[in-house]
Design an enzyme around this catalytic site. Structure first.
Site, short mmCIF file in Angstrom:
data_model
loop_
_atom_site.label_atom_id
_atom_site.label_comp_id
_atom_site.label_asym_id
_atom_site.label_seq_id
_atom_site.Cartn_x
_atom_site.Cartn_y
_atom_site.Cartn_z
N ILE A 51 -24.93 -20.18 7.24
CA ILE A 51 -25.93 -19.31 6.63
C ILE A 51 -27.06 -20.12 6.02
O ILE A 51 -28.00 -19.57 5.48
CB ILE A 51 -25.32 -18.37 5.56
CG1 ILE A 51 -24.47 -19.17 4.57
CG2 ILE A 51 -24.53 -17.26 6.19
CD1 ILE A 51 -23.98 -18.33 3.39
N ASN A 64 -24.51 -28.39 5.75
CA ASN A 64 -24.54 -26.99 6.15
C ASN A 64 -23.85 -26.11 5.11
O ASN A 64 -22.94 -26.54 4.42
CB ASN A 64 -23.84 -26.80 7.48
CG ASN A 64 -24.69 -27.34 8.62
OD1 ASN A 64 -25.90 -27.53 8.46
ND2 ASN A 64 -24.05 -27.60 9.75
N ASP A 85 -33.64 -31.16 -8.42
CA ASP A 85 -34.09 -30.54 -7.18
C ASP A 85 -34.36 -29.05 -7.38
O ASP A 85 -33.85 -28.21 -6.64
CB ASP A 85 -33.04 -30.78 -6.09
CG ASP A 85 -33.62 -30.60 -4.69
OD1 ASP A 85 -34.86 -30.57 -4.56
OD2 ASP A 85 -32.83 -30.48 -3.74
#
Ligand SMILES: *[C@@H]1O[C@H](CO)[C@@H](O)[C@H](O)[C@H]1NC(C)=O
Ligand SMILES: *[C@@H]1O[C@H](CO)[C@@H](O)[C@H](O)[C@H]1NC(C)=O
Ligand SMILES: *[C@@H]1O[C@H](CO)[C@@H](O)[C@H](O)[C@H]1NC(C)=O
Ligand SMILES: *[C@@H]1O[C@H](CO)[C@@H](O)[C@H](O)[C@H]1NC(C)=O
Ligand SMILES: *[C@@H]1O[C@H](CO)[C@@H](O)[C@H](O)[C@H]1NC(C)=O
Ligand SMILES: *[C@@H]1O[C@H](CO)[C@@H](O)[C@H](O)[C@H]1NC(C)=O
Length: 673
Positions: free
Chosen positions: A373, A380, A493
């Protein structure tokens, strides 16, 4: 450190005073003791705890604020039902104790005390919010069942107030809490408070009663439906722990009685104190399964054994497990609950735990590509369905291997696992095995903020109220990471694709602490992914050092992005040049028309002053001069209208570094899609 008693005569005197009746005769199903005063012979004092005049003090008795943690444990283990008798069922118990939480200096409160049951007789944890029960550097080390009497709010443990009673298993994130003020009890009153904790193993209910008097109230303050058969088996130690954090709070336990009644199950004789030698010598060696960082593989063994797999073949085992899980699932859906089963596979509510590799693998259909997703710098992201619990989750799979420095890595991971805030994506668990790192998170139904802002489909564009809510939620999460949690966490981040939206469109920051795990001190430039550039503070790009202030910068950019509905760096439709969002908004501000930066798609549906404020807060966070940026706490206050937003210079301050950065905007903005 076991404080020795000040004088033997006092000790002797106390022993005489102590009316203690020890039950637990060999082979008997019950066990009880009753101490009107504590006797040093029967207890182990750990940490800063001490015994004075028959009263146990759990934390240092000082007039200057200090941080302290201590534990008192009853020497003999309580023989709960035999672990080998199947199916294991915990015995019932009831206990009553009188405690007081006093204070030398009333304004200096925190943190509280806890009654606990543990397989380990050396349970001692850290000061502060850890209540002397949990080790701050190894959150999952101590296993316990506890009732906490907490006098401070630790938001990362989800504490509701600075006066609450909670029921905990293996973590200080309470399964259920109650407010004693509802029964007129202030834990910090300094008065003696009597508590009754009663567990009924047939009804599987644990009740806690609390009173200023010695007569038990009719109604329990806290009542939890819980099956403790997996937690209370074999030899279990009982005791109290307490902690302070820069406070002078005193935690005393005055008297204590405990009563265990086992029914039906065959009990082994309890082990006796070494100096005592009972004729029946079948001493049970307490073998608490001390969880360790590599308990993953142990879990496998345990699972295998627990399910009684006799077949030699691994594949057989897998098949059986799968079958077992399916049957369990089937039973669950049928509403039948005949098996208590093993709990290893269950995602317990809210407590991050170590997952079993095989389980994660099967939940993602062997990391099948159809389950992907998302993709990120980290690896991933898969959608996972855990059949055993019916939980849908997101699993991040790291490509990196962590064989070296695994210990250190796990220590950091446990810190992250302990972070808890309503605007963080909750980590459900992790798995480090076969050189892979898997992180299991809550699945966020509305995807990322990035998607909602730049690729809205079903729900249409985010409304002004939703955007404001996102801004405040994100600021709140960062305030927590920067200023409120035990160990400061720099996110490194922050960008709209790392901000998720939950079912109610609340902002949930993801990936916190990961940067810290993934690349220690690596220059951001070396890990720059296209699209991240616009969020990075100039000094971070230049020196590669992430700080609180570099996070504030990134937050500022996200805030502008939310207000304007534009990406941090965007191609100008007319000139085809690259436009930096901060520069653009600052330019409009300089010309006195900052509100024109508002997202056109809002069609003017917002309060002008509020919009202006959000843009101004965004600009002050994105100030090139790090020293001028506000703290996240300040940002939150500004957004909530508690303080004024600072007036900014009409033109964006310029900053020069000794050497220029070789990266040009063009190089890294090819992903403007
Ligand atoms: C306290 O310790 C003494 C000496 O070890 C022992 O004889 C006695 O039974 C213990 N009392 C209780 C209530 O455990
Ligand atoms: C267990 O011990 C208690 C006293 O400690 C005694 O009253 C009871 O009868 C005993 N029960 C059995 C089954 O031996
Ligand atoms: C814990 O129990 C073990 C086994 O009974 C004993 O050897 C050890 O001394 C105990 N530790 C403490 C701190 O009492
Ligand atoms: C926490 O665990 C570590 C490693 O086992 C240990 O060195 C440290 O002393 C423990 N801290 C406390 C407060 O028990
Ligand atoms: C322990 O529980 C049993 C059974 O409920 C009861 O008869 C006994 O009086 C209790 N003992 C104490 C010390 O509370
Ligand atoms: C303890 O038991 C052992 C083995 O039954 C025996 O040899 C020893 O003499 C006993 N010690 C005491 C102090 O009773």
């Amino acid at each position: 450190m076991i404080p020795s008693s000040s004088s033997t005569s006092v000790l002797f005197f106390l022993l005489l005073l102590t009316s203690a009746t020890a039950g637990g005769a060999v082979g008997n199903h019950s066990f009880e003791f009753d101490f009107l005063a504590f006797a040093i012979r029967n207890f182990t004092l750990l940490g800063d705890s001490y015994l004075r005049n028959g009263v146990v003090g759990l934390t240092r008795d000082v007039t200057v604020p200090t941080s302290s943690a201590g534990t008192v444990i009853y020497n003999d283990p309580i023989p709960f039902s035999d672990p080998e008798s199947a199916p294991p069922s915990a015995a019932s118990f009831s206990t009553r104790f009188t405690f007081s939480i006093g204070n030398v200096n009333p304004s200096s409160f925190g943190d509280g005390l806890a009654f606990f049951l543990s397989r380990d007789n050396e349970t001692l944890g850290s000061p502060g919010g850890y209540l002397g029960l949990v080790n701050a550097s190894r959150l999952t080390k101590n296993k316990f069942v506890a009732v906490e009497f907490d006098t401070r709010v630790d938001s990362h443990f989800g504490d509701p107030s600075e006066n609450h009673v909670g029921f905990d298993i293996d973590s200080l994130i309470s399964i259920k809490t109650a407010d004693p003020l509802l029964q007129g009890i202030d834990l910090k009153s300094g008065e003696q408070i009597t508590a009754w904790v009663e567990y009924d193993h047939v009804a599987k209910v644990l009740d806690v009663f609390l009173s200023f008097s010695i007569s038990k109230p009719e109604i329990p303050l806290l009542s939890v439906d819980v099956d403790l058969s997996d937690n209370l088996k074999g030899n279990v130690y009982v005791g109290f722990s307490g902690s302070t954090e820069g406070s002078t709070e005193l935690h005393s336990v005055h008297s204590w009685s405990f009563n265990m009644t086992g029914e039906g199950s065959l009990l082994r004789p309890r082990s006796t104190n070494p100096p005592h030698n009972v004729s029946d010598n079948s001493i049970v060696i307490p073998s608490p399964e001390i969880p360790s960082s590599d308990s993953g593989s142990k879990n496998h063994k345990k699972l295998g054994l627990g399910l009684g797999i006799a077949g030699p073949s691994f594949f057989c085992a897998c098949l059986v497990i799968f079958g077992y899980i399916s049957v369990k699932k089937w039973q669950r859906t049928r509403g039948s609950s005949t098996t208590t089963g093993k709990t290893e596979l269950v995602v317990a509510s809210g407590r991050p735990k170590e997952f079993n590799y095989r389980e994660v693998k099967s939940a993602t259909r062997g990391f099948h590509s159809s389950r992907i997703i998302g993709k990120g710098a980290f690896g991933n992201v898969y959608k996972a369905f855990f059949v055993s619990t019916g939980t849908i989750a997101a699993v991040k799979r790291s490509r990196h291997s962590h064989e070296e420095g695994k210990e250190e890595f796990l220590a950091e991971l446990t810190i992250i696992a302990g972070l808890r805030h309503k605007n963080l994506v909750q980590l459900l668990g992790w798995c480090v095995e076969k050189g892979e790192l898997l992180l299991v998170y809550e699945l966020m139904p509305h995807g990322s903020l990035d998607k909602a802002l730049h690729h809205p489909h079903d729900g249409g564009v985010l409304s002004w109220t939703q955007r404001r809510n996102v801004a405040v939620g994100l600021a709140s999460a960062l305030t927590y990471l920067h200023q409120e949690c035990e160990q400061q966490v720099i996110h490194r981040d922050i960008k709209s694709s790392n901000v998720m939206l939950d079912a109610n469109f609340n902002a949930r920051l993801g990936d916190f602490g990961l940067a810290r795990l993934m690349d220690h001190d690596k220059s951001p430039v070396s890990t720059l992914t296209a699209g991240t550039m616009g969020y990075l503070a100039p000094e971070y790009l230049h020196y590669g050092k992430a700080t609180e202030k570099t996070d504030v910068f990134s937050y500022g950019v996200v805030l502008l992005e939310v207000a304007c509905g534009r990406r941090p760096i965007e191609r100008e439709p007319e000139s085809q040049g690259m436009v930096n969002l901060v520069d653009w908004v600052w330019g409009l501000y300089g010309e006195g028309r900052v509100v024109e930066a508002a997202d056109d798609r809002l069609k003017g549906q917002f309060e002008t002053e509020e919009m202006k404020k959000m843009l101004m807060v965004g600009l002050s966070c994105a100030n090139p001069d790090g020293g001028e940026r506000p703290t996240m706490r300040r940002v939150l206050q500004m957004l909530n209208g508690e303080v004024e937003v600072k007036v900014l210079a009409k033109s964006k301050p310029t900053l020069t570094f000794s050497c220029g950065l070789s990266l040009s905007l063009e190089d890294i903005t090819s992903d403007c899609e």
